[in-house]
Design a protein around this motif. Structure first.
Motif, PDB file in Angstrom:
ATOM      1  N   UNK A   1      14.380  38.874 -45.964  1.00 45.63           N
ATOM      2  CA  UNK A   1      14.029  40.291 -45.783  1.00 45.63           C
ATOM      3  C   UNK A   1      15.024  41.172 -46.535  1.00 45.63           C
ATOM      4  N   UNK A   2      16.301  40.893 -46.403  1.00 47.32           N
ATOM      5  CA  UNK A   2      17.324  41.713 -47.073  1.00 47.32           C
ATOM      6  C   UNK A   2      17.205  41.575 -48.584  1.00 47.32           C
ATOM      7  N   UNK A   3      16.952  40.360 -49.086  1.00 44.68           N
ATOM      8  CA  UNK A   3      16.783  40.166 -50.525  1.00 44.68           C
ATOM      9  C   UNK A   3      15.584  40.962 -51.036  1.00 44.68           C
ATOM     10  N   UNK A   4      14.497  40.984 -50.254  1.00 45.00           N
ATOM     11  CA  UNK A   4      13.302  41.731 -50.660  1.00 45.00           C
ATOM     12  C   UNK A   4      13.555  43.236 -50.647  1.00 45.00           C
ATOM     13  N   UNK A   5      14.430  43.700 -49.786  1.00 46.55           N
ATOM     14  CA  UNK A   5      14.749  45.136 -49.752  1.00 46.55           C
ATOM     15  C   UNK A   5      15.478  45.586 -51.012  1.00 46.55           C
TER      16      UNK A   5
ATOM     17  N   UNK B   1       7.697  47.516 -48.130  1.00 45.27           N
ATOM     18  CA  UNK B   1       8.227  46.532 -47.195  1.00 45.27           C
ATOM     19  C   UNK B   1       8.615  47.234 -45.904  1.00 45.27           C
ATOM     20  N   UNK B   2       7.910  46.920 -44.828  1.00 49.56           N
ATOM     21  CA  UNK B   2       8.212  47.535 -43.533  1.00 49.56           C
ATOM     22  C   UNK B   2       8.809  46.532 -42.557  1.00 49.56           C
ATOM     23  N   UNK B   3       8.912  45.282 -42.959  1.00 45.88           N
ATOM     24  CA  UNK B   3       9.466  44.243 -42.093  1.00 45.88           C
ATOM     25  C   UNK B   3      10.971  44.429 -41.988  1.00 45.88           C
TER      26      UNK B   3
END
Length: 162
Positions: free
Chosen positions: A105-109, A118-120
């Motif tokens: 998730x952090x990498x995708x942010x 990205x809302x996860x």
């Protein structure tokens, strides 16, 4: 005219491998190894227009690969995470799974958005582990409640029916 000197040319590794492969293919053709292959003599099914990415499209269709944007894939992973955690046996494995999810998730942010936003959000490891422990305790209690009596009682009932 001078005779041809094969050592006058420099041959690198790629050319040497290609020449060896060519020699082996020619020997196999001469032996007849390619005579009875399945599909020989049949037309090749080609599309009407040339698609340079035909092979990747056929691979995706054949293997049923779903290529989703990272934001949607993370939403699906977030929805399936609790079920995946329920199948794990110990707290260490649960924490490893949560850390892996949070890292993705952090990498995708930090990446440029490809697709929907990205809302996860990353999961709190301590709260998730506490919920996992509670669900395991609840599942064990439900299993104990669902068990009808002890083993000896069930065995006696079986013999009484006979």
């Amino acid at each position: 005219m001078q005779p041809h000197d094969p050592y006058a040319y420099a041959i690198d590794d790629a050319v040497a491998v290609a020449l060896l492969a060519d020699v082996q293919v020619r020997k196999a053709i001469a032996r007849g190894d390619f005579d009875d292959l399945p599909g020989s003599g049949e037309p090749i099914d080609l599309p009407d227009h040339h698609d340079p990415e035909w092979w990747i499209r056929s691979l995706v269709q054949r293997e049923r690969i779903a290529l989703l944007p990272p934001s949607i894939q993370l939403r699906k992973d977030d929805a399936a995470l609790d079920e995946r955690l329920d199948r794990l046996a110990d707290e260490k494995a649960v924490r490893r799974e949560i850390d892996d999810f949070n890292e993705r998730v952090i990498r995708a942010r930090y990446e440029l958005p490809a697709g929907p936003p990205l809302i996860t959000m990353p999961r709190d490891p301590d709260a998730t582990v506490a919920a996992w422990v509670e669900s395991r305790a609840g599942g064990a209690a439900k299993a104990r409640e669902a068990a009808p009596g002890d083993r000896r009682t069930r065995r006696r009932r079986f013999f009484r029916r006979r």
